[in-house]
Write an enzyme that holds these catalytic residues in place. Sequence first.
Site, mmCIF file in Angstrom:
data_model
loop_
_atom_site.group_PDB
_atom_site.id
_atom_site.type_symbol
_atom_site.label_atom_id
_atom_site.label_comp_id
_atom_site.label_asym_id
_atom_site.label_seq_id
_atom_site.Cartn_x
_atom_site.Cartn_y
_atom_site.Cartn_z
ATOM 1 N N SER A 145 0.902 -1.096 0.066
ATOM 2 C CA SER A 145 0.027 -0.106 0.007
ATOM 3 C C SER A 145 0.660 1.089 0.015
ATOM 4 O O SER A 145 2.025 1.188 0.474
ATOM 5 C CB SER A 145 -0.863 -0.123 1.228
ATOM 6 O OG SER A 145 -1.592 1.285 1.308
ATOM 7 N N TYR A 159 -1.634 -0.355 10.102
ATOM 8 C CA TYR A 159 -1.619 -0.946 8.637
ATOM 9 C C TYR A 159 -0.533 -0.396 8.061
ATOM 10 O O TYR A 159 -0.174 -1.417 7.265
ATOM 11 C CB TYR A 159 -3.127 -0.090 8.316
ATOM 12 C CG TYR A 159 -3.276 -0.519 6.618
ATOM 13 C CD1 TYR A 159 -3.837 -1.647 6.303
ATOM 14 C CD2 TYR A 159 -3.000 0.606 5.676
ATOM 15 C CE1 TYR A 159 -4.016 -1.847 4.984
ATOM 16 C CE2 TYR A 159 -3.103 0.212 4.305
ATOM 17 C CZ TYR A 159 -3.745 -0.976 4.064
ATOM 18 O OH TYR A 159 -3.853 -1.182 2.565
HETATM 19 P P1 NAP Z 1 -11.877 -5.093 0.264
HETATM 20 O O1 NAP Z 1 -12.599 -4.482 -0.719
HETATM 21 O O2 NAP Z 1 -12.032 -4.851 1.927
HETATM 22 O O3 NAP Z 1 -11.655 -6.664 0.090
HETATM 23 C C1 NAP Z 1 -11.119 -7.399 1.071
HETATM 24 C C2 NAP Z 1 -11.097 -9.006 0.622
HETATM 25 O O4 NAP Z 1 -10.357 -9.615 1.643
HETATM 26 C C3 NAP Z 1 -12.556 -9.413 0.590
HETATM 27 O O5 NAP Z 1 -12.751 -10.248 -0.337
HETATM 28 C C4 NAP Z 1 -12.607 -10.133 2.129
HETATM 29 O O6 NAP Z 1 -13.626 -11.085 2.023
HETATM 30 C C5 NAP Z 1 -11.102 -10.924 2.081
HETATM 31 N N1 NAP Z 1 -10.656 -11.051 3.504
HETATM 32 C C6 NAP Z 1 -10.664 -9.876 4.621
HETATM 33 N N2 NAP Z 1 -10.043 -10.627 5.467
HETATM 34 C C7 NAP Z 1 -9.766 -11.998 5.074
HETATM 35 C C8 NAP Z 1 -9.089 -13.126 5.603
HETATM 36 N N3 NAP Z 1 -8.509 -12.874 6.922
HETATM 37 N N4 NAP Z 1 -8.914 -14.157 5.241
HETATM 38 C C9 NAP Z 1 -9.128 -14.053 3.751
HETATM 39 N N5 NAP Z 1 -9.987 -13.158 3.073
HETATM 40 C C10 NAP Z 1 -10.167 -12.058 3.882
HETATM 41 O O7 NAP Z 1 -10.223 -4.734 0.002
HETATM 42 P P2 NAP Z 1 -9.785 -4.034 -1.317
HETATM 43 O O8 NAP Z 1 -9.755 -2.502 -1.027
HETATM 44 O O9 NAP Z 1 -10.008 -4.689 -2.359
HETATM 45 O O10 NAP Z 1 -8.001 -4.339 -0.875
HETATM 46 C C11 NAP Z 1 -7.462 -5.405 -1.273
HETATM 47 C C12 NAP Z 1 -6.037 -5.306 -0.824
HETATM 48 O O11 NAP Z 1 -5.277 -4.117 -1.479
HETATM 49 C C13 NAP Z 1 -5.683 -5.175 0.566
HETATM 50 O O12 NAP Z 1 -4.748 -5.988 0.755
HETATM 51 C C14 NAP Z 1 -5.473 -3.718 0.849
HETATM 52 O O13 NAP Z 1 -4.760 -3.640 1.993
HETATM 53 C C15 NAP Z 1 -4.790 -3.406 -0.475
HETATM 54 N N6 NAP Z 1 -4.957 -2.064 -0.875
HETATM 55 C C16 NAP Z 1 -6.069 -1.349 -0.920
HETATM 56 C C17 NAP Z 1 -6.100 -0.230 -1.078
HETATM 57 C C18 NAP Z 1 -7.405 0.739 -1.382
HETATM 58 O O14 NAP Z 1 -7.486 1.934 -1.602
HETATM 59 N N7 NAP Z 1 -8.748 0.046 -1.525
HETATM 60 C C19 NAP Z 1 -5.276 0.658 -1.086
HETATM 61 C C20 NAP Z 1 -3.947 0.267 -0.912
HETATM 62 C C21 NAP Z 1 -3.802 -1.151 -0.714
HETATM 63 P P3 NAP Z 1 -14.982 -11.401 2.954
HETATM 64 O O15 NAP Z 1 -15.412 -9.963 2.789
HETATM 65 O O16 NAP Z 1 -15.696 -12.377 2.196
HETATM 66 O O17 NAP Z 1 -14.494 -11.446 4.276
#
Ligand code: NAP
Length: 250
Positions: A145, A159
């Site tokens: 991130s 985080y």
């Molecule tokens: P998101 O929309 O919150 O989706 C998270 C996903 O992870 C969901 O499918 C959830 O499944 C699953 N999950 C959560 N805890 C879990 C666990 N303990 N074991 C297995 N699955 C789990 O997140 P996102 O925004 O797509 O982000 C994805 C990745 O990108 C993350 O690592 C995040 O830190 C990184 N990231 C995101 C952003 C941003 O701005 N969005 C920026 C930088 C980095 P369920 O809901 O079915 O539990």
Amino acid sequence: MTTPRIALVTGASRGIGAATARLLAERGHDVAINYTRNAAAAEGVAADVRACGRRALLVQADVADEAAVLGMFAAIDAGLGRLTALINNAGIVDMKARLDEMSSARFKRMLDVNVLGTLLCSREAVKRMSTRHGGAGGTIVNLSSIAASLGAPSMYVDYAASKGAIDSLTLGLGRELAMEGVRVNAVRPGIIDTEIHADSGDAQRAHKSAALIPMERPGTALEVAQAIVWLVSDESSYVTGTVLAVSGGR
Ligand code: NAP
């Protein structure tokens, strides 16, 4: 006959993980779709994978739970075959707070999911991909991130620290496996328009933050997925141990 390409995307029921699972299927991968809570959404992603003519396997597992991770990899071995790509995407944030307001339970869960989960899944993937273990090679892509480089002060430094660990792991494991047919890279998304922001207390955060971004808009899950899929593909064959920013210039 070409060797099947088999990818595991952790946290693939929504957001960046779901977009990545769909794009990997479009590019010819069978996909294991991991999730914890939202089985209906994960099933929707699986239907999209199958609509591309690829195999989909739903695997419910908390990546922070070692026994569940071992069970997930065994299910993939049996249901799809030997893994060729791992996307360590599952990750969590928590409510906006200062460090002196955070509980140790929060610290533990943040590190368990974001760091331990990535370590456990990477270890199991290496056992299946590395030529040292009789594998045919593969790729690992981690989700870092922009918080790792900005620190996320007064937001969620826990985080940010967890994603700093992902950067170090990417560098070290990339070098460790460089002669074993496994490339390890990370993407470093900036502010991406997904549902994760509601978990930090502001579902509108991505759009409210546009002024902080040189491109003046949040990124999309698909834009991150495209970078991930490039890192999985042979088009990035000389890239390992690196972190690619996907952040609109931030
Ligand atoms: P998101 O929309 O919150 O989706 C998270 C996903 O992870 C969901 O499918 C959830 O499944 C699953 N999950 C959560 N805890 C879990 C666990 N303990 N074991 C297995 N699955 C789990 O997140 P996102 O925004 O797509 O982000 C994805 C990745 O990108 C993350 O690592 C995040 O830190 C990184 N990231 C995101 C952003 C941003 O701005 N969005 C920026 C930088 C980095 P369920 O809901 O079915 O539990």
